[in-house]
Design a protein around this motif. Structure first.
Motif, PDB file in Angstrom:
ATOM      1  N   SER A  82       7.842   5.282   9.894  1.00 50.79           N
ATOM      2  CA  SER A  82       6.758   4.630   8.925  1.00 50.79           C
ATOM      3  C   SER A  82       5.219   5.275   8.683  1.00 50.79           C
ATOM      4  CB  SER A  82       6.048   3.221   8.784  1.00 50.79           C
ATOM      5  OG  SER A  82       4.838   3.381  10.060  1.00 50.79           O
ATOM      6  N   LEU A  83       5.343   6.549   9.908  1.00 53.68           N
ATOM      7  CA  LEU A  83       3.768   6.861   9.304  1.00 53.68           C
ATOM      8  C   LEU A  83       4.214   8.702   9.273  1.00 53.68           C
ATOM      9  CD1 LEU A  83       2.195   5.652  12.403  1.00 53.68           C
ATOM     10  CD2 LEU A  83       1.869   5.685  10.368  1.00 53.68           C
ATOM     11  N   VAL A 114       6.231  10.563   3.469  1.00 53.45           N
ATOM     12  CA  VAL A 114       5.776  10.202   2.578  1.00 53.45           C
ATOM     13  C   VAL A 114       7.392   8.353   2.155  1.00 53.45           C
ATOM     14  CG1 VAL A 114       5.932   8.777  -0.135  1.00 53.45           C
ATOM     15  CG2 VAL A 114       4.599  11.185   1.629  1.00 53.45           C
ATOM     16  N   VAL A 119       1.037  -1.729  -0.181  1.00 52.77           N
ATOM     17  CA  VAL A 119       0.235   0.249   0.245  1.00 52.77           C
ATOM     18  C   VAL A 119       1.351   1.335  -0.078  1.00 52.77           C
ATOM     19  CG1 VAL A 119      -2.179  -0.839   0.890  1.00 52.77           C
ATOM     20  CG2 VAL A 119      -0.301  -0.118   2.132  1.00 52.77           C
ATOM     21  N   THR A 120      -0.352   2.151  -0.184  1.00 54.11           N
ATOM     22  CA  THR A 120       0.907   3.321  -0.285  1.00 54.11           C
ATOM     23  C   THR A 120       1.046   3.971   1.391  1.00 54.11           C
ATOM     24  OG1 THR A 120      -0.984   4.978  -0.709  1.00 54.11           O
ATOM     25  CG2 THR A 120       0.132   3.656  -2.552  1.00 54.11           C
ATOM     26  N   TYR A 121       1.669   5.248   1.150  1.00 50.90           N
ATOM     27  CA  TYR A 121       1.642   5.842   2.481  1.00 50.90           C
ATOM     28  C   TYR A 121       0.610   6.516   3.284  1.00 50.90           C
ATOM     29  CZ  TYR A 121       3.511   9.793   5.948  1.00 50.90           C
ATOM     30  OH  TYR A 121       2.817  10.370   6.962  1.00 50.90           O
ATOM     31  N   TYR A 122      -0.398   6.882   2.744  1.00 50.15           N
ATOM     32  CA  TYR A 122      -1.493   7.467   2.616  1.00 50.15           C
ATOM     33  C   TYR A 122      -2.337   6.352   3.087  1.00 50.15           C
ATOM     34  CZ  TYR A 122       0.435  11.666   0.189  1.00 50.15           C
ATOM     35  OH  TYR A 122       1.716  11.974   0.223  1.00 50.15           O
ATOM     36  N   TRP A 126      -1.581   3.449   4.366  1.00 48.13           N
ATOM     37  CA  TRP A 126      -1.139   3.533   5.671  1.00 48.13           C
ATOM     38  C   TRP A 126      -1.733   3.953   6.409  1.00 48.13           C
ATOM     39  CZ3 TRP A 126      -0.481   0.044   8.813  1.00 48.13           C
ATOM     40  CH2 TRP A 126       0.951  -0.148   9.962  1.00 48.13           C
ATOM     41  N   ARG A 127      -1.327   5.416   6.493  1.00 50.19           N
ATOM     42  CA  ARG A 127      -1.629   6.714   7.678  1.00 50.19           C
ATOM     43  C   ARG A 127      -2.872   7.015   7.808  1.00 50.19           C
ATOM     44  NH1 ARG A 127       1.323  12.466   8.111  1.00 50.19           N
ATOM     45  NH2 ARG A 127      -0.978  13.373   8.984  1.00 50.19           N
ATOM     46  N   TYR A 163       8.321   6.987   5.179  1.00 50.03           N
ATOM     47  CA  TYR A 163       7.898   5.148   4.493  1.00 50.03           C
ATOM     48  C   TYR A 163       8.202   4.554   3.711  1.00 50.03           C
ATOM     49  CZ  TYR A 163       3.850   2.013   3.095  1.00 50.03           C
ATOM     50  OH  TYR A 163       2.737   0.729   2.863  1.00 50.03           O
TER      51      TYR A 163
END
Lengths: 113, 126
Positions: free
Chosen positions: B49-50, B53, A38-41, A43-44, B56
């Motif tokens: 990771s949080l 970008v 998945v992308t960072y977005y 995930w977050r 991550y």
């Protein structure tokens, strides 16, 4: 709960209850995330979701309590001198508390992006 | 009963053949202990990771390093063994599988299960 001062019942119970929560949550986590890239977005936002966030915090707290009981058992089994027990238990206790606070900061401060 | 003080004792655990359940148990303890040592690293990875970008992608790239892949496989074995051995202990707490032969079989199941799952994970990580 047994009223004897050191019956060990409380630790035993905490270890078992936390273990059940950890076990169930781990399976849920793996079910949700295995084979996902998945992308960072994504995930977050997933971590920021209130239900996920709160159950995740409880998950880490359960791990810390579970770890504490385990460490305490190990120290009590293998470390006999009083001063060494005090040192190790206090040390590990502080480290676990520190990690708990660190983890709380990380998860509470996550906002959707 | 008379107490005899001078009998020889042989308590070298490493030279006594241990039953399979004993091996499962000590590995359960060791895996738990080493996972606690890995906790700070895991929390750090979570934070990374949080964070952004870039953070991550750095976290993902970090886990792709060869050494980290082996640590990940080790962590997988530790978690799975601890999980399955813990499950066996929990069942024993409720008197499930307490007879000697059943206990031996479930101990072997823990070993096999942990290695199997780790082998599957390793084939995907490496």
């Amino acid at each position: 709960m047994s009223r004897s001062p050191s019956s060990g019942l409380r630790g035993w119970l905490i270890q078992r209850l936390s273990a059940v929560y950890i076990a169930i949550f781990s399976l849920v986590l793996m079910g949700a995330w295995i084979d996902q890239s998945v992308t960072y977005y994504v995930w977050r936002n997933w971590v920021a979701n209130p239900l996920v966030n709160i159950t995740l915090i409880i998950f880490f707290l359960a791990i810390l309590f579970h770890a504490w009981v385990g460490i305490r058992d190990i120290v009590m089994d293998y470390i006999k001198p009083d001063y060494a027990r005090y040192l190790l238990l206090t040390g590990f206790g502080l480290v676990l508390i520190g990690m708990g606070l660190w983890m709380l900061r990380i998860l509470i401060l996550v906002t959707p992006v | 009963m008379r107490v005899t003080q001078d009998r020889p004792v042989f308590l070298n655990l490493l030279r006594i053949r241990q039953p399979v359940a004993a091996v499962v148990s000590i590995l359960h303890r060791l895996s738990g202990f080493f996972m606690v040592l890995l906790l700070p690293g895991l929390i750090y990875l979570l934070q990374l990771s949080l964070s952004s970008v870039d953070g991550y992608s750095r976290a993902i790239a970090f886990m792709d390093k060869p050494l980290l892949r082996y640590i990940a496989i080790g962590l997988c074995w530790m978690f799975t063994h601890h999980f399955l051995a813990g499950l066996r202990f929990l069942l024993l707490d409720f008197d499930v599988g307490i007879t000697r032969n059943t206990a031996r079989k479930t101990a072997w199941l823990v070993h096999v299960g942990a290695i199997l799952v780790t082998a599957i994970a390793a084939s995907r990580i490496l």
